[in-house]
Design an enzyme around this catalytic site. Structure first.
Site, short mmCIF file in Angstrom:
data_model
loop_
_atom_site.label_atom_id
_atom_site.label_comp_id
_atom_site.label_asym_id
_atom_site.label_seq_id
_atom_site.Cartn_x
_atom_site.Cartn_y
_atom_site.Cartn_z
NE ARG A 46 -83.33 38.91 -105.35
CZ ARG A 46 -83.49 37.94 -106.52
NH1 ARG A 46 -82.48 36.99 -106.70
NH2 ARG A 46 -84.64 38.06 -107.26
CE1 TYR A 97 -67.78 35.38 -84.90
CE2 TYR A 97 -68.40 34.65 -87.08
CZ TYR A 97 -68.86 35.21 -85.83
OH TYR A 97 -69.70 36.13 -85.68
CG ASP A 168 -62.67 34.23 -91.24
OD1 ASP A 168 -62.08 35.31 -91.65
OD2 ASP A 168 -63.60 33.85 -90.71
CE LYS A 193 -66.18 40.98 -86.25
NZ LYS A 193 -67.28 40.43 -87.07
#
Length: 355
Positions: A46, A97, A168, A193
């Site tokens: 982790r 978004y 972003d 993306k």
């Protein structure tokens, strides 16, 4: 004499690779490990992974900062929002978004924050809204309205108010825009993306130049466990290697399609920020015509994601949570790397049926 800085295309290809030694692999291997031998810096899966590290070095190099990878773009967004104290204010574009807007609404409904959504094209109003903010969130271009923010002016106002500024940068990519060079604090990506670019990996990222902030964010990632899969990190890095070529081709296609779309009688409005591969059109005959368009093509695929090698589109208001100020008949188009004439033939045939 200092070394000359590498250009983005070269960074995309070279950053995050193993040292070039005889018989060394060119690419960082996939390290499938949840547990490490004690005594080092990692110790548990982790906290780190060599495959994540390679991806983070490459994307950090492109954005000009230190990168942390996450399980998804929204996991990265949530980690940034976690910086905001109880009852403090977040200012964001009203056309951000959808997932970001939904996170803000959820946090506000539980009394965690105050969310202030503002028209980002009204710079004066946005600056005024920053006065008591803890975090200012920006998209430029916005999703799906494709509006452009005055990042330097808003950043200056936000910093004067003592707020962090996060951008972003998913739509623009670091090939078109490097917000850290405008002195913002954080850059966020849905690496799903354009960075990964092949519609096969779900990932997110945060990049910053602030070492203290980096440490805080990494601690949050370690505690929450919003870490990427090793295979996903490998795929995203492999995609990043060709991002400059894919984005360049998508932009060439998008500009040519915009020119042709502006002349079609079925379309009332074409929105394009002048760069990148995302276009939005508004159909003159309303939402039903927009829905019909997304069902009539054979090359253009109807789906909700974007930034892949294939051309995709969708009517955004089909989602009930999309902002009511987005036109009902707006179709967001993610232009791919296919032959532009084939894309146009497919699109024009569907559009002609709507006239």
């Amino acid at each position: 004499m200092p070394e000359k800085p590498l250009r983005p295309a070269t960074i995309a290809v070279t950053a995050g690779r193993p040292k070039a030694e005889p018989d060394a692999p060119l690419n960082v291997p996939i390290t499938m490990a949840s547990t490490y031998v004690a005594g080092g810096d990692t110790e548990y899966g982790r906290y780190g992974n060599p495959t994540w590290t390679a991806f983070e070095e490459a994307l950090g190099g492109l954005e000009g900062g230190r990168c942390l990878s996450f399980a998804s773009g929204l996991a990265a967004v949530a980690t940034v929002f976690d910086l905001v104290g109880q009852g403090q204010t977040v200012v964001a574009p009203r056309h951000s978004y959808n997932g970001t807007i939904m996170q803000l609404a959820d946090l506000e409904s539980r009394g965690r924050i105050t969310a202030r959504l503002v028209d980002v094209t009204d710079t004066d109003a946005f600056v005024a809204a920053c006065e008591d903010a803890s975090l200012v969130w920006l998209e430029s271009p916005t999703n799906p309205a494709l509006e452009i923010a005055d990042i330097p002016t808003i950043r200056a106002a936000a910093h004067e108010a003592g707020a962090y500024v996060a951008v972003d940068n998913t739509f623009a990519t670091p090939l078109a825009q490097r917000p850290l060079e405008m002195d913002v604090d954080l850059v966020v990506h849905s690496a799903t993306k354009y960075i990964a670019g092949h519609s096969d990996a779900l990932m997110g990222a945060i990049i910053t130049r602030d070492d203290e902030l980096f440490g805080v964010l990494k601690n949050r990632r370690d505690l929450i466990g919003a870490v990427p899969g090793t295979l996903e990190a490998y795929l995203a890095l492999r995609g990043l290697r060709t991002m400059h070529l894919r984005v360049e081709r998508a932009e060439v296609n998008a500009k040519e399609l915009v020119r042709r779309l502006e002349e079609h009688p079925a379309i009332d409005e074409v929105r394009y920020p002048g760069f990148g591969g995302i276009v939005a059109i508004v159909l003159g005959q309303g939402a039903m015509a927009a829905d019909l368009l997304t069902r009539k093509t054979s090359l253009w695929v109807h789906c909700t994601s974007l930034g892949g090698v294939e051309s995709t589109f969708e009517r955004r208001r089909r989602w009930n949570s999309e902002a009511s100020s987005i036109p009902d008949a707006l179709v967001r188009m993610s232009v791919g790397i296919e032959d532009v004439d084939d894309l146009w033939d497919d699109l024009r045939t569907a559009l002609d049926d709507l006239v």
